[in-house]
Design a protein around this motif. Sequence first.
Motif, mmCIF file in Angstrom:
data_model
loop_
_atom_site.group_PDB
_atom_site.id
_atom_site.type_symbol
_atom_site.label_atom_id
_atom_site.label_comp_id
_atom_site.label_asym_id
_atom_site.label_seq_id
_atom_site.Cartn_x
_atom_site.Cartn_y
_atom_site.Cartn_z
ATOM 1 N N UNK A 288 37.314 -29.845 -52.293
ATOM 2 C CA UNK A 288 37.144 -29.937 -53.539
ATOM 3 C C UNK A 288 38.807 -30.758 -54.068
ATOM 4 N N UNK A 289 38.183 -30.512 -55.699
ATOM 5 C CA UNK A 289 39.336 -31.311 -56.697
ATOM 6 C C UNK A 289 40.776 -29.842 -56.151
ATOM 7 N N UNK A 290 39.412 -28.050 -56.692
ATOM 8 C CA UNK A 290 40.941 -27.238 -56.950
ATOM 9 C C UNK A 290 39.740 -25.874 -55.921
ATOM 10 N N UNK A 291 40.772 -25.165 -55.459
ATOM 11 C CA UNK A 291 39.937 -24.162 -54.520
ATOM 12 C C UNK A 291 41.210 -23.250 -54.166
ATOM 13 N N UNK A 292 40.854 -22.073 -55.489
ATOM 14 C CA UNK A 292 42.095 -20.659 -55.094
ATOM 15 C C UNK A 292 41.573 -20.351 -53.836
ATOM 16 N N UNK A 311 43.939 -31.369 -50.453
ATOM 17 C CA UNK A 311 45.119 -30.128 -49.682
ATOM 18 C C UNK A 311 45.308 -29.926 -51.675
ATOM 19 N N UNK A 312 44.458 -29.879 -52.234
ATOM 20 C CA UNK A 312 44.283 -29.024 -53.289
ATOM 21 C C UNK A 312 44.156 -28.008 -53.154
ATOM 22 N N UNK A 313 43.106 -27.258 -52.308
ATOM 23 C CA UNK A 313 42.803 -26.042 -52.086
ATOM 24 C C UNK A 313 43.930 -25.146 -51.001
ATOM 25 N N UNK A 314 43.407 -24.135 -52.186
ATOM 26 C CA UNK A 314 45.116 -23.214 -51.677
ATOM 27 C C UNK A 314 45.268 -22.764 -50.324
ATOM 28 N N UNK A 326 44.018 -33.299 -46.127
ATOM 29 C CA UNK A 326 43.733 -34.436 -46.556
ATOM 30 C C UNK A 326 44.553 -34.850 -47.594
ATOM 31 N N UNK A 327 44.831 -35.788 -48.618
ATOM 32 C CA UNK A 327 45.422 -36.278 -49.973
ATOM 33 C C UNK A 327 43.705 -36.154 -50.351
ATOM 34 N N UNK A 328 43.769 -36.169 -51.892
ATOM 35 C CA UNK A 328 41.802 -36.800 -51.808
ATOM 36 C C UNK A 328 42.101 -38.310 -52.334
ATOM 37 N N UNK A 329 41.867 -38.506 -50.969
ATOM 38 C CA UNK A 329 41.876 -40.016 -50.802
ATOM 39 C C UNK A 329 40.503 -40.426 -50.595
ATOM 40 N N UNK A 330 39.476 -41.118 -50.398
ATOM 41 C CA UNK A 330 38.086 -40.974 -49.349
ATOM 42 C C UNK A 330 39.032 -42.522 -48.067
#
Length: 393
Positions: A288-292, A311-314, A326-330
């Motif tokens: 996810x780009x963002x996940x609460x 790491x965009x996931x809370x 992981x970071x958002x990197x393929x």
Amino acid sequence: MKILQVIAYFSPKFGGDINVCSNLSKELAKGNHEVTIITSDFGFDSQYANTIRDAGVEVIPFHCIAHYGLFLYTPSIKKWLQKNLKEFDIIHLHNYRSFQNIVVRSYAIKYGIPYIMQAHGSVLRIVEKQFLKNAFDLVWGYKILQNASKCIALTKTESDQYVRMGVPEDRIVIIPNGLDLSQFSNLPEKGTFRLKYGIPDNEPVILYLGRIHKIKGIDLLIEAYSLILRELPHARLVIAGPDDGDLSQIQERIQRLKIGRKPLITGLLFGREKLAAYVDADVYVLPSIYEAFSNTVLEAWACGTPVIVTDSCAISPVVQHAGLVVKRNPTELATAIKELLTNESLRREYSKNGKLLVNSEFNIESMITKIERCYRQIVQANVEYRENENLYY
């Protein structure tokens, strides 16, 4: 207590917040509370609603006469509130920006009924429709937050988001979602999902399960998958979930990347078929780009499936103990997936740790205890306030 749950839509295809509301309501009904859910009939899943009714919860859908996205206009709800709202002890609003919350907040103030806001990660204006979200907040949203007796945050990250929206810290309580672990006590036999979809036992399965929406970052997973196939050509990516506006873009990306081994896209999985997908997956990925928060991560753990999240996931601080972050990197995501697919001992370790976490920290009994305590404190404070007000006059 007589408890009113308010949610704009009522079908599992709209996301995990529906399951949270439903499971919460069923457990409260078991505790001899009288629980009612009011919603709209937009995409209403009557079969799903009947399973909630069978548990002793009243579910009332109001007719949606117009909508913009998931902002659902149900004016008939006003008449019902005028007649019935005064009978309730407390109101629990789910999600944030909805017509239903606007109207219920107004009548709650009129009749002196306290309410709780649980935004399920929808407080911040991110990803899309930012102008409209800002307009909603200026006209109604800030008032909804300001008048809430408490705001429930799923994580510290979401708590900070409430603070940024002007909610005092002493009116925020952190209560993570919890699973009804009895639903995972008798899992489908391993191989059931593979047999249905013709996936051989020697093909490692990478699973994404959730809405197909751009905020879920499935495009990143597709790119990572194209890299994985260079070293693990027999790996199979399964994308399971309802289209929430991004399926055509995902299909275009698959074609553009010229992925020879196309991902299996199953559509919405429900009940035991969903559990079978978790059981047969070698790794569950949430890009996810963002996940609460993520109920799917908890479900994967309950089925013994190791997880990878961005790491965009809370929930990522928790995942570090039972999976990979992981970071958002393929490239980084592909490396993490390959690490788990090729390391059986690591998969077993994360599987064990995940099950322990769900059982100890994310069971529904723990969630219900905290929410009931919150309800009782608010109701008692409201009773005392009314008594003092009567004495004053």
